[in-house]
Structures are given as C-alpha cells and as structure tokens.
Design a protein around this motif. Structure first.
Motif, short mmCIF file in Angstrom:
data_model
loop_
_atom_site.label_atom_id
_atom_site.label_comp_id
_atom_site.label_asym_id
_atom_site.label_seq_id
_atom_site.Cartn_x
_atom_site.Cartn_y
_atom_site.Cartn_z
N GLY A 206 0.79 -1.22 0.00
CA GLY A 206 0.00 0.00 0.00
C GLY A 206 0.83 1.27 0.00
N ALA A 207 0.25 2.33 0.60
CA ALA A 207 0.91 3.63 0.61
C ALA A 207 2.25 3.55 1.31
CB ALA A 207 0.01 4.66 1.29
N GLU A 208 2.35 2.75 2.36
CA GLU A 208 3.62 2.61 3.08
C GLU A 208 4.72 2.14 2.12
OE1 GLU A 208 4.43 3.60 5.97
OE2 GLU A 208 3.08 2.96 7.58
N ARG A 209 4.34 1.30 1.18
CA ARG A 209 5.33 0.81 0.22
C ARG A 209 5.57 1.83 -0.88
NH1 ARG A 209 6.85 -4.57 -2.02
NH2 ARG A 209 7.66 -4.16 -4.09
N PHE A 210 4.48 2.39 -1.43
CA PHE A 210 4.64 3.28 -2.58
C PHE A 210 5.41 4.54 -2.20
CE2 PHE A 210 3.32 6.52 -5.63
CZ PHE A 210 3.60 5.85 -6.82
N TYR A 211 5.11 5.08 -1.02
CA TYR A 211 5.78 6.31 -0.60
C TYR A 211 6.98 6.04 0.30
CZ TYR A 211 1.98 8.67 -2.87
OH TYR A 211 1.11 9.10 -3.82
N GLU A 212 7.47 4.79 0.28
CA GLU A 212 8.58 4.39 1.15
C GLU A 212 9.73 5.38 1.11
OE1 GLU A 212 9.11 2.02 3.33
OE2 GLU A 212 11.21 2.61 3.58
N SER A 213 10.14 5.73 -0.08
CA SER A 213 11.34 6.55 -0.23
C SER A 213 11.19 7.90 0.47
CB SER A 213 11.63 6.74 -1.71
OG SER A 213 12.87 7.34 -1.87
N SER A 214 10.03 8.52 0.36
CA SER A 214 9.82 9.82 1.00
C SER A 214 9.56 9.69 2.49
CB SER A 214 8.65 10.54 0.35
OG SER A 214 8.95 10.82 -1.00
N LEU A 215 8.81 8.64 2.86
CA LEU A 215 8.49 8.45 4.28
C LEU A 215 9.75 8.10 5.08
CD1 LEU A 215 5.23 6.32 3.96
CD2 LEU A 215 5.39 8.59 4.98
N HIS A 216 10.69 7.41 4.40
CA HIS A 216 11.85 6.89 5.12
C HIS A 216 12.75 7.97 5.70
CE1 HIS A 216 15.97 5.31 5.46
NE2 HIS A 216 15.34 4.33 6.05
N GLY A 244 11.71 11.51 7.80
CA GLY A 244 10.97 11.27 6.58
C GLY A 244 9.85 12.30 6.43
N GLN A 245 9.37 12.44 5.21
CA GLN A 245 8.32 13.43 4.96
C GLN A 245 6.98 12.96 5.50
OE1 GLN A 245 7.59 15.91 1.89
NE2 GLN A 245 9.31 15.26 0.63
N ASN A 246 6.24 13.90 6.05
CA ASN A 246 4.87 13.60 6.43
C ASN A 246 4.01 13.68 5.18
OD1 ASN A 246 5.84 13.55 8.99
ND2 ASN A 246 5.06 15.58 9.53
N ASP A 490 4.53 17.79 2.45
CA ASP A 490 5.26 19.02 2.79
C ASP A 490 6.06 19.53 1.60
OD1 ASP A 490 4.22 18.35 5.17
OD2 ASP A 490 6.10 17.67 6.06
N GLN A 491 6.69 18.58 0.90
CA GLN A 491 7.48 18.92 -0.27
C GLN A 491 7.08 17.96 -1.40
OE1 GLN A 491 11.52 18.47 1.19
NE2 GLN A 491 10.82 19.57 3.00
N LEU A 493 6.99 14.93 -3.72
CA LEU A 493 7.47 13.59 -3.44
C LEU A 493 8.13 12.99 -4.68
CD1 LEU A 493 4.46 12.13 -1.45
CD2 LEU A 493 6.46 13.30 -0.59
N VAL A 494 9.25 12.29 -4.44
CA VAL A 494 9.95 11.71 -5.59
C VAL A 494 9.10 10.69 -6.30
CG1 VAL A 494 12.28 12.13 -4.81
CG2 VAL A 494 11.10 10.09 -4.01
N GLU A 495 8.24 9.98 -5.53
CA GLU A 495 7.46 8.90 -6.14
C GLU A 495 6.35 9.43 -7.04
OE1 GLU A 495 7.71 9.38 -2.95
OE2 GLU A 495 8.69 7.66 -1.99
N PHE A 496 5.89 10.65 -6.70
CA PHE A 496 4.67 11.10 -7.36
C PHE A 496 5.00 11.76 -8.68
CE2 PHE A 496 0.54 13.01 -7.80
CZ PHE A 496 -0.25 12.01 -7.32
N ASP A 497 5.17 10.90 -9.67
CA ASP A 497 5.54 11.35 -11.00
C ASP A 497 4.38 10.94 -11.89
OD1 ASP A 497 6.78 12.13 -13.28
OD2 ASP A 497 8.09 10.37 -13.38
N PRO A 498 3.34 11.77 -12.00
CA PRO A 498 2.10 11.30 -12.61
C PRO A 498 2.30 10.86 -14.06
CG PRO A 498 1.89 13.58 -11.85
CD PRO A 498 3.31 13.17 -11.65
N PRO A 499 1.76 9.70 -14.40
CA PRO A 499 1.77 9.27 -15.81
C PRO A 499 0.83 10.17 -16.60
CG PRO A 499 0.48 7.76 -14.45
CD PRO A 499 1.06 8.76 -13.53
N PRO A 500 0.92 10.11 -17.89
CA PRO A 500 0.10 11.03 -18.70
C PRO A 500 -1.38 10.88 -18.38
CG PRO A 500 1.06 9.27 -20.03
CD PRO A 500 1.74 9.23 -18.71
N GLN A 501 -2.09 11.98 -18.50
CA GLN A 501 -3.54 11.95 -18.33
C GLN A 501 -4.15 10.94 -19.30
OE1 GLN A 501 -6.20 13.78 -16.74
NE2 GLN A 501 -4.62 13.99 -15.20
N LEU A 502 -5.13 10.19 -18.82
CA LEU A 502 -5.82 9.32 -19.75
C LEU A 502 -6.83 10.16 -20.52
CD1 LEU A 502 -6.42 5.94 -17.95
CD2 LEU A 502 -4.80 6.52 -19.74
N GLN A 503 -7.01 9.74 -21.77
CA GLN A 503 -7.92 10.49 -22.65
C GLN A 503 -9.36 10.40 -22.15
OE1 GLN A 503 -8.00 8.98 -26.59
NE2 GLN A 503 -8.10 11.01 -27.51
#
Lengths: 628, 376
Positions: A206-216, A244-246, A490-491, A493-503
């Motif tokens: 879940g989120a703990e895994r996906f945002y691991e890098s920023s939370l850590h 880690g980031q909140n 707060d800042q 996040l490295v993980e949050f790199d949105p993929p292109p908008q779906l049509q």
C-alpha cells in the motif's frame, strides 16, 4: 662409581657453574633481545596498523535511523505514527546462571515458548563478547516497571528502546494504508544499503510501500567511542538523520469508519472516490487484520492462522479482488451501444424473459426468471433497460456489436488496466477481446461470449476500484480522472511522478451522458409507479432521499448455472452464492462522491449492497446539505 | 654521645653505611632497589589498569608488604636451615598438590585453588615453583658434579612428581614453569651439553605425541598463536587485543590512564596476566624496555650472587630461583606480545595477585640469604 664425597672437586664444580651461569645470562639477554625485537616490530614497524586497529575498536560510526514520516488523513487525523517500544536484552557474559535467570524472568513477564526458543537460537550464534541478545521484543509498561523493581537481582538484563511504526486505528486502515514489515532478503536486494543501514522495517504494502522513499527520510551518523561491550562511552561527532516526509492522504477517517460499519462483518469491499480529484475517500476491505502485529512480532501460530484463513484477511479486495461486474456493467455496455451506433435511445427491444441467438438452442434468461419465466419486462428502451436492469435488452445489444469494437470503447473507462496513480499493486481485471481469448483460452470468440459480456458475466472481471473509477467517468460526463491516495505532502514527493492523463471518453454527446445519468437516477428514485415500474433499488434506498443518487445494482453469479437448472440459493454453499454489487454517485448533477460496494456472496445488489452506499453517502453529504 | 654529636654524625652515617646496614640485616641493597623499582612501577600501572580503583591498589600494596616481610624473614635464615628443611618443604608441597587434585576448588575449568579453613585461598602450585628447584639442588649438592646417570634420573624424578600433579589440575603453563625451574638446576649443575642436545632432540621427536595428550583448549591456544584471526571472538580475542594494545602504544605510549584498549575493556585480564599490554599501550616501547632492563638487571644480580657463593647448594639454589624468575618474565611477555601460547603466568611483581608475589619475594629472600650468610 666411587663414593660421591671422595672425588669432589669444588674448584672444578665452581668453574663449571660460572661458565653455565654466564651462558644462561647470555641466553637470558638474547631472549630479552628477542622480546625487544618483537616490541619494536609491534610498536615501531607495525605501529600504524595497530593504531588503526585500536581506533577501529574504539571508534564506531553508527548509523542513526531517521524518524519515519507520519501519515495523516484529509482532516489531519494521524493514521500512522511512531512510538517507543522497549525490548528486553540479555548480556550472557554478565549472567552467572542463565537457567535460573530465565526462570526468574518467566515469573516476572509473560515469556512465550517462541521467545525462549528464538532466544536460545540467537544465543548460539557467534557474536562479540558482551554483545546483548534479544529475549523479548515488546515490553509493556507494567513489565518495565516490574523489571525495574527487581533490577538488582537481574544482572545481565538490559532494556533498550526504539521507535517503531504504530497504527492507532489498527485493522481499520490496514488495507488503505498498507503495512510495514521487517526488512528481508528480497528487500535487501533493492534497498540502498547505506540509506537503510539503521533501518529495520520497510513499507511492504500500500501507501507505506509506494511512498517508502519519501516516508523513510535520510540516515544520520554518529561517531562514538564504545567499550568492548558495545556500550557508548561518549559521542564524538554527530550528523543527525533527516526525518521522513509527512504525507496527507485523501482518506477521510470518519467516512472510512462509516463504510466499515456499514459493511459490518460481511466479506466485501467499499470504495469511495471524490470525482473532482480522483481522491480515495474510503477504502475498506473486510475481513481485515492488525498491521501492528507485523511490527512488534507476530507469533508463528497467529501468522499461520492469518494466511490460512479461508476469508483471506490480508487480501485487499478493493484493489486485488477481481469479480464479474454483473448488471453494474450495463450502463457501460449501453453507452458503448450508443457510441457505436448499435442502438438509439428511443429504440425498443422486446423482452419476453429470455433470449436466443439465431440458429442456436441455448436460452439466455432474464434475472427475473426464477421458478419459470416471469414474462420479461415487455418493450424496453435503454432507460428502462437500466432502471429495470433488463438482461434480454443487453443480450440483444451485445450480440449486435463486434467484440473488439466493444472492448475498445470500454477500455476508455479503465477496464482491463491499472489507472490509479499511486497503487501499483492493483490488479488490472480482465476486459475480454478476440486476442485476449485466443491468448488466455486458445479459443476463438463465440457470439455467446458477447451475449454473456452484455450483462457483465462471462470472462469480464473488474476490481471494486476499477468499477468505481469507471463510474466516476460517468459522474464526470466522460472526463477521465485517475484515482489516487495522496492529497498533499510538505514537499514534492519523488514517487509522485504522474503518468500522462488518460484520454476522456470519445464518441458520446453531452446529451448521451445526461440521459445515462438520468437512467441511473431512475434506478434509485423512480418509484411508486406500480408493478415492474420502479427502479430496482428504489424500495431499498430511494425513500426519503434529500439528494439525488445515480446508481446501478448488480448481482454477479459465482457459479455457472447449467441450462435447464434453477439458481436455488438454499442448495448452494455460502461461498458459491451471488456477489452483491452497487455503484453510484451523488449528487447526480454535481457529483461529490462516487462509490462502488461489493458484498461477497451477499445476494441481491439492491437489497444488500445499495444500503451500504446510501449510509456512506448520507454520512458524507447530509452534513453539507444541513449546513447549507 | 651528646645530642649534638649525633646530629653532626647523621648525614655521614647515612651516606657511608646505608648499604652496609642493609647487608647487616642480610638484605642485598642492589637487588632490593631493583625489586622496589619494579613493585612501585607495577602499582602505578595497576592503578591505571584497574581504572583508578584505589581499593585494588591498596589490596596489592598490602600483599607486596606481606611479601617484603616474607623476604626479610627468609633472608635471615642461614642456608643450612634451608638445606635441612628442603626435603620436608618439598614433601609438604607435593602433599598440598595432592590435596588440590582431590578437594581443590575450580576456576575457569581447572582445579588450582585450595580453600583451607583459616587460611586465605591460595595456589599450592605457586609454592611448588620454589620447592622443586630447592629439592633438586638439595639432592645434587653433595654429589659429584656434573651429575651421573643415576643422579640425573633421581633429579628428573624429583621434578616429574609435582609436574605430573600440576598437569592433572590441569595447568600446563605452571607445569612447564615448574619443570623448567627443576631442569635449570640440573643445567647449572653441569649437565653435559651433548646430553642436553640429546634431550632436546628427543623432545622434538616426541612433540607430535605430546600434541595428542593436550586438552582441546590447550591445542586451540597454540593454534591461535599462529593464526589469531581464525577465532577472533574466542581464543584469538586475547592475543588480538593485547598485540593491538601494545602496537598502538608506539614508542612513547598514549600516556598513563590514556590507554583505550584497557580502559574500554577491549583488553581482557588487563590488571592480571595481561598487565604488560597496559604498559605497552600507555608507556610505549620506552616503558616496556625500561621494565625489561630492570628485570634483566635482577636476573644478572641473582646469577652473580649465585656464582659468588661458596657451596654448591647455595649456587644451585640461587641460580635456579633466579632462572625461575626469568622464565616467568619471558613467558608472560612472550605470551602477551603474541610470541608464545596463552598460559596462565602472571607478570612477576606487577600483576594483581597475592600468591605469586609473596612466593617470588620469598625466593628473593632466599637469594639474599645466600649472599649475606657467608659461613655454613
């Protein structure tokens, strides 16, 4: 030989002795010279080596674990925190009688067999003298107090404290937040060994895994002088860790609780989205588990029970449960028919309660066929086919369309793919096509397959999150918004790199969308018009509604009912009964919440799943309406 | 004599006759100075090694004072007394060893200590280190020297009995020291060089056999000597840490009380058997060499006294006791600096401990008796 005293030559004896003593003194000097050479070797020639070794003994660079970032819900409620946990350690070298000590500790604390066998195993491993060995991972406040009282009798017992993840809501958010676990060998392969040098737990789901890098956060270091027992004597230099980031999630803990309570003890899934942002307001999968167990140490027996449970508490049904959508699929098939020109809004099809493909014997029944044909719904247009949920209409409609064109259009709603921004573990479901069936089954596509797909049965599979996402597309009148967990950080996040908008969905007019929304409103609001005239869910949730819900019920078959047999719930195992579905959004004209609810083996979608939707929507919308 | 006369004559008396007055009470001034230097140095190092624990230093001072009184008493006795009592003392020593094997108390897997009611705990094997050379000297003193085959055999028997009893404890280190002290007497008595060469050869041939008679932990210690890293946390720990301590001291050392190896507990037994490593770490090559030179001077003085003595028993006794002392020093320093296997041998007069210090000071008393009692 003559008597000994007779030939004593004291002069000669003395001469011999002086020679011997001189030789031995010379030997002693040589040996001391040897020692001196050895000392020169150690203290002069190899001095640097030993100086380094002595410094390495004394000075340690210790990594400092960063405090993990906190997780909040959209209202600032703390969902994941860190709390101090005390563990009991034993220094064997300081213990005079290990068995006696363990006996004494068993009296003072609750020590399980697991604790003791684990401790003995760890004790057997190679370690430095005076290195401590963990006996019990978590001590209660009471146990710490009791140990403190008896401290003088417990030589060799040490208590250490560290900060560990804590989920204040326990099981309630287990599936929404994910979970942490001890770093294992697989994790070691992918984690940066320096960054994680002081870390023992890592986000596993879940989120703990996906945002691991920023939370850590970033590891810190301190240079310390330690003694041979590994105890810190003084800190020489410190480079503190960076916390880690909140992060703040879209989740609304109040809504999450309402959703969980509405679902109750039943197996199933509830997901609520904000159609404007795609934010996941609530994500409930029942049954659930307590993620705190994985941090403070779960017993082998508990873990076995958790993984062997037939109801699979660790399985996140919202994102990984793949089910036939049943009748909830009909609005999407209907829109497909309109977009492909296979049918018009005013075109009627006669529903006599059954459908047969040209030239085939097989009978496809309407849901109203229970103990014989009930006569069908009569002449139905698309609007009526939705609010009365006519199977025959959609059998007919689906049989008119080419499967690949149908799938191509449906894919725009996110079926058969992962669309969530930050939930990579989500399953993609199945959106059948000719190519898919050739690949998965090695068979060609038969017209009968299209007929089944028309009512959301057959090969098509969706997750509750997918169905909610697709519903959100209708709520947004064709605009596609990706679902997401993250609200703010707060800042960046490295993980949050949105993929292109779906049509956005192509091929439908504004009027088409409004007519479908109207049809879905009829499902809930059309009532008191006589036999077979009301919306399927009207009797269950359509009464006293101060706002407009557009919805659709579904009842998905789990087992195939053979030709000529009746579906009789009483004859089926609980796990073979139909799944109850309901999808919907509200208010219909200005959607603020989109939902999908699944109750496994629950029975009728309108009677079982729809009330859950109503309860959650009430909790979300009524306070706003009252405020206005 | 008036008071004025006494005052006037005082400085003169002091400078002229301090040595003579000591000799008058049967003490050897040079040897006494050497011993006091070593003991004083030792107490300072002990204060550092024991983490400035005053109680330990006081304890050790009391023991050394007790040892010094034993020295003074031993020096008063004419050598004829030793000659007369040697067989009984030897028999008593062997008896005590038997007692240790039967009812001794254990420490670290070996029975070495004797807890007799009314007496402090002590190690009889320490006493035997003196009894054996005395007994061999007693046996050989009135026989033609160099000794014949029969006398040699008897002398070896005198050595073998207590050595065997100590081996049973088991305490290989002390057994070797005891045997060495006895053999030293035989060597001093004039044993032919070729016999010694033969014995050395025989020992070399028997070495593989002896290897199998060793206890596992003893073999481990010897193996560890050659490769301390083979078991860095177990048997190799002591050697690694002691060589690290000595080597890191360099030429001038880290300074008194500044040793990290000892003060942070990396160095085991830092106030007993391994105390020389503390000297090496804190006082460097300079401190180590100084101490070794004082030890060497004591040995030289002992051998000189022995060579000067009139009677064979005096010579053999003083020579053997001196060599025993030297072997102590060499084995201890060799072991701590990683040249010899780890055996339980304290550093004479410096290591914390009572029995060894008292015994050694007693033996120096005997050497002084040899020096100062000219007549029989």
């Amino acid at each position: 030989m003559a008597p000994s005293l007779a030939f004593r030559d004291t002069q000669r004896e003395r001469r011999i002795f002086v020679v011997r003593a001189s030789v031995l003194l010379a030997a002693a000097m040589l040996l001391v010279g040897g020692l001196f050479l050895r000392l020169v070797q150690l203290q002069v020639w190899e001095h640097e080596t030993y100086r380094t070794r002595s410094e390495a003994n004394r000075i340690q660079l210790q990594p400092l674990a960063p405090p993990r970032g906190l997780i909040f819900d959209r209202n600032g409620v703390l969902l994941a925190s860190n709390r101090p946990v005390s563990a009991l350690n034993i220094v064997r070298e300081r213990v005079t009688d290990m068995d006696a000590l363990l006996t004494e500790l068993t009296v003072l604390l609750s020590l399980s067999e697991d604790d003791l066998t684990g401790f003995r195993a760890r004790l057997g491993r190679a370690r430095r003298p005076f290195e401590s060995v963990v006996l019990k991972q978590v001590l209660s406040e009471e146990e710490i107090a009791r140990l403190a009282v008896h401290r003088h009798r417990l030589a060799g017992v040490e208590i250490t404290t560290q900060f560990l993840r804590h989920y204040p809501f326990g099981p309630e958010f287990a599936h929404a937040l994910g979970a942490m676990g001890r770093i294992d060998e697989d994790d070691l392969k992918r984690l940066d060994p320096v960054r994680y040098s002081a870390t023992r737990f890592v986000g596993k789901r879940g989120a703990e895994r996906f945002y691991e890098s920023s939370l850590h956060g970033e590891v810190g270091h301190q240079k310390v002088e330690v003694d041979a027992h590994g105890r810190i004597r003084q800190v020489l230099d410190i480079n503190p860790p960076i916390a880690g980031q909140n992060i703040t999630l879209q989740l609304d803990s109040r809504l999450q609780r309402v959703a969980a309570e509405a679902l109750g003890e039943r197996r199933g899934a509830v997901v609520a989205l904000d159609p404007r942002s795609g934010g996941i307001l609530a994500m409930v999968s029942q049954p659930t588990y307590d993620p705190n167990l994985f941090i403070t140490g779960i017993s082998a027996a508990d873990y076995r029970q958790l993984t062997a449970d037939r109801d699979r508490p660790m399985f996140n049904r919202v994102i990984n449960g793949q089910y036939a959508p049943g009748s909830t699929f009909k609005p999407f098939v209907g829109l497909t028919g309109i977009a492909n020109g296979a049918i018009r809004w005013d075109e009627r099809i006669e529903d006599r309660g059954w459908f047969r493909l040209k030239g085939q014997q097989r009978i496809y029944r309407d849901w109203s066929w229970t103990r014989g044909n009930s006569g069908g719904q009569g002449l139905v247009d698309l609007d009526r086919a939705i609010y009365r949920s006519s199977n025959v209409y959609f059998y007919d409609l689906a049989s008119r369309m080419d499967i690949d064109r149908m799938s191509g259009f449906l894919a725009q709603f996110g079926f058969g793919q992962r669309t969530a921004l930050d939930i990579p573990e989500a399953s993609s479901g199945v959106l059948p096509s000719r190519a898919w069936k050739r690949g998965a089954r090695g068979e060609p596509w038969y017209p009968g397959d299209s007929v089944n797909m028309g009512i959301g049965q057959g090969d098509v599979l969706v997750t509750p999150l997918q169905l909610a996402t697709a519903t959100m597309v209708i709520a947004n009148r064709g605009r596609f918004v990706r679902p997401r967990l993250l609200l703010a950080s707060d800042q960046p996040l490295v993980e949050f790199d949105p993929p292109p908008q779906l049509q956005d969905v192509q091929g439908l007019t504004v009027e088409d969308w409004e007519r479908m929304v109207d049809a879905m409103e009829n499902v809930v609001h059309r009532g008191n018009l006589g036999y077979r005239q009301s919306g399927t869910a009207n009797a269950h949730i359509g009464q006293n509604l101060p706002y407009r819900i557009a919805g659709k019920s579904g009842t998905a078959q789990v087992v195939q009912i053979r030709q000529g047999e009746e579906y009789d719930e009483r004859l089926l195992d609980e796990y073979q009964r139909k799944h109850a579905w309901f999808i919907g959004f509200a208010p219909a004209d200005d959607p603020q919440i989109v939902m999908a609810v699944l109750v496994e083996n629950g029975g009728g979608g309108s009677s079982i799943a729809a009330p859950v939707v109503r309860q959650v929507m009430d909790a979300y919308l009524l306070p706003q309406i009252v405020a206005r | 004599m008036t008071t004025r006369d006494f005052v006037r004559s005082l400085p003169q008396r002091e400078t002229r006759s301090a040595g003579a007055r000591l000799r008058q009470i049967h003490l050897d001034p040079l040897m006494l100075i050497g011993l006091l230097v070593v003991m004083g140095f030792g107490l300072v190092v002990l204060y550092s090694a024991a983490d400035r624990n005053v109680d330990m230093v006081v304890n050790q001072s009391v023991r050394l004072l007790l040892g010094l009184s034993v020295l003074v008493v031993a020096a008063q006795l004419p050598v004829t007394v030793y000659l007369r009592w040697t067989p009984f003392a030897y028999a008593g020593g062997v008896g005590l060893l038997l007692l240790v094997d039967l009812i001794g108390s254990s420490a670290k897997g070996a029975q070495r200590w004797l807890d007799l009611p009314g007496l402090p705990r002590f190690q009889p094997s320490e006493l035997v280190k003196i009894m054996v050379p005395m007994m061999v000297a007693w046996y050989l003193h009135d026989r033609p020297l160099p000794p014949g085959l029969k006398d040699l055999a008897v002398a070896l028997g005198i050595i073998a009995v207590p050595t065997g009893l100590i081996l049973i404890q088991p305490d290989l280190g002390t057994a070797i020291l005891v045997a060495g002290a006895g053999v030293a007497v035989i060597v001093l008595a004039g044993l032919q060089w070729r016999w010694m060469a033969g014995a050395a050869l025989a020992l070399a041939l028997a070495a593989p056999g002896l290897w199998y008679m060793l206890h596992d932990y003893q073999r481990q210690r010897i193996l560890t000597l050659f490769d301390p890293q083979s078991d860095p946390l177990g048997a190799g720990w002591n050697i690694i840490q002691s060589t690290t301590a000595i080597g890191s001291g360099g030429v001038y050392g880290k300074g008194l009380f500044q040793g990290t190896q000892s003060h942070l507990d990396f160095l085991p037994e830092s106030h007993t058997d391994f105390i020389i490593a503390v000297i090496g770490e804190e006082l460097g090559l300079v401190g180590m060499t100084g101490l070794l030179l004082v030890y060497l001077a004591l040995v030289a003085r002992g051998l000189f006294i022995a060579a000067q003595a009139q009677h064979a028993f005096q010579r053999l006794l003083a020579g053997a006791l001196t060599l025993t002392f030297f072997v102590y020093v060499f084995v201890n320093v060799g072991m701590v600096s990683g040249l010899l296997p780890v055996v339980g041998v304290p550093l004479p007069l410096v290591s914390y401990g009572g029995t060894s210090a008292i015994t050694l000071l007693g033996s120096f008393g005997i050497i002084m008796a040899v020096r100062t009692h000219r007549g029989w």
